[in-house]
Write an enzyme that holds these catalytic residues in place. Structure first.
Site, PDB file in Angstrom:
ATOM      1  CD  GLU A   1      -3.408   3.463  -4.967  1.00  0.00           C
ATOM      2  OE1 GLU A   1      -4.256   2.723  -5.070  1.00  0.00           O
ATOM      3  OE2 GLU A   1      -2.279   2.756  -4.467  1.00  0.00           O
TER       4      GLU A   1
ATOM      5  CG  HIS B   1      -3.542  -0.565  -6.151  1.00  0.00           C
ATOM      6  ND1 HIS B   1      -3.807  -0.375  -4.869  1.00  0.00           N
ATOM      7  CD2 HIS B   1      -3.740  -1.891  -5.989  1.00  0.00           C
ATOM      8  CE1 HIS B   1      -3.897  -1.078  -4.041  1.00  0.00           C
ATOM      9  NE2 HIS B   1      -3.756  -2.387  -4.814  1.00  0.00           N
TER      10      HIS B   1
ATOM     11  NE  ARG C   1      -4.087  -1.668   0.273  1.00  0.00           N
ATOM     12  CZ  ARG C   1      -4.128  -2.760  -0.455  1.00  0.00           C
ATOM     13  NH1 ARG C   1      -3.180  -3.097  -1.250  1.00  0.00           N
ATOM     14  NH2 ARG C   1      -5.272  -3.478  -0.385  1.00  0.00           N
TER      15      ARG C   1
HETATM   16  C1  DGY Z   1      -5.660  -6.488  -2.785  1.00  0.00           C
HETATM   17  O1  DGY Z   1      -6.093  -7.424  -3.070  1.00  0.00           O
HETATM   18  O2  DGY Z   1      -5.256  -5.988  -1.711  1.00  0.00           O
HETATM   19  C2  DGY Z   1      -4.742  -5.834  -4.034  1.00  0.00           C
HETATM   20  O3  DGY Z   1      -3.860  -4.677  -3.612  1.00  0.00           O
HETATM   21  C3  DGY Z   1      -5.726  -5.478  -4.947  1.00  0.00           C
HETATM   22  O4  DGY Z   1      -6.586  -4.468  -4.436  1.00  0.00           O
END
Ligand code: DGY
Length: 324
Positions: free
Chosen positions: A266, A285, A237
């Protein structure tokens, strides 16, 4: 009467049909994300919610008196306010396992792209700049036989380690809350403290979940410890990294390059300085996102939802909410 659920994101028709067998569902059909106000209205009589990334906090829960389960279609669940959910006894689930290899593939894509400067050179060729055969300015770095440091050795970290060891003959070191003896045994991965990992890795892959403890985990001090030739990859993240410190490290060549699937904000803002740097490879992402994997994730999310609203125990309750 069937339980009532709200589906706040797009899911394949086949999955909708499956949910429809067990639940009365309403779904969000418009482009863009549903507003909080709209969502509050929808949740006033719902037993379950399917979402990705919606902040589930006390305010939202106070508008959803019947809610039993929030089924996240993602493995990350930093959108859950765990205390608020515990207090209201709302179960939270996620979609682990089915996306591990897909995300690990993408991480390797970032590693190779940043090391061999693939996107930059793609632009170079397409812009008609390729005039001579052997331009030293275009050279990048090797990946094979280098040291890969993984911060956060979960299932995805392990899938990355496997590719590194078996495909690229890399030495794998890792830092994690707990040791992973099976990964050490299977892949020869070595546990390392954070400082040594940062100092000795040629590639650093950050895969830790976002929590209060990991917010801003990698900042000025950490980038200063890295090798000048290090390549930093973030597919966790954006908030796990201090973006200003990352820009400083890239601009001042404290590290060689970065590969990023995630950003502090984002979608990333157009004027984010990271987008101006040649030594950073950026993605929107998209780690788990392809049709096949997203279908699998939606299926797992639907199974979790149906079990949760039908009073059964869903298979993928997030660890912190297992005992509510
Ligand atoms: C997750 O599954 O957490 C990935 O980052 C996609 O959102």
């Amino acid at each position: 009467m069937k339980p009532k659920v709200f589906i706040a994101r797009k899911v394949p028709d086949e999955i909708l049909e499956y949910i429809g067998k067990y639940c009365d569902y309403e779904k969000w059909d418009s482009e863009g994300k549903i507003t909080r106000e709209e969502l509050y209205k929808k949740l006033s009589d719902k037993d379950g919610l399917i979402t990705t990334g919606t902040r589930i906090d006390e305010e939202l829960l106070s508008h959803a008196p019947n809610l039993k389960i929030v089924s996240n279609i993602s493995v990350g669940y930093n959108n859950f306010d765990l205390d608020a959910m515990k207090a209201r006894k709302v179960i939270g689930t996620h979609t682990p396992n089915v996306l591990d290899d897909t995300v690990a593939d993408l991480i390797f894509g970032l590693i190779l792209s940043a090391a061999r400067r693939i996107p930059e050179l793609d632009r170079y060729v397409k812009d008609g700049k390729w005039k001579r055969g052997d331009d030293l300015n275009l050279f990048g770095l090797n990946v094979h036989h280098k040291t890969l440091g993984i911060i956060g050795m979960g299932r995805i970290g392990e899938a990355v380690a496997k590719r590194a060891k078996l495909g690229f003959d890399m030495d794998v070191i890792y830092h994690n809350r707990s040791r992973k003896p099976e990964v050490e045994e299977k892949l020869g991965a070595k546990y390392s403290d954070m400082e040594d990992l940062l100092k000795t890795s040629d590639f650093i892959v950050l895969m830790t979940p976002l929590t209060k403890e990991t917010e801003g985990l990698i900042g000025y001090k950490e980038f200063d410890l890295m090798k000048k030739t290090a390549i930093f990859i973030n597919a966790s993240r954006g908030q796990t990294v201090n973006e200003k410190a990352l820009i400083d490290a890239l601009e001042n060549k404290k590290i060689y390059a970065a590969g990023l699937d995630v950003f502090e904000k984002e979608p990333v803002e157009k004027d984010n300085h990271l987008l101006k740097l040649d030594n950073v490879v950026t993605l929107p992402h998209i780690g788990s996102s392809n049709d096949q994997t997203r279908f699998e994730m939606a299926k797992v999310g639907a199974e979790n939802l149906i079990k949760g609203v039908c009073g059964e125990v869903p298979p993928n309750i997030v660890p912190e909410l297992k005992s509510i």
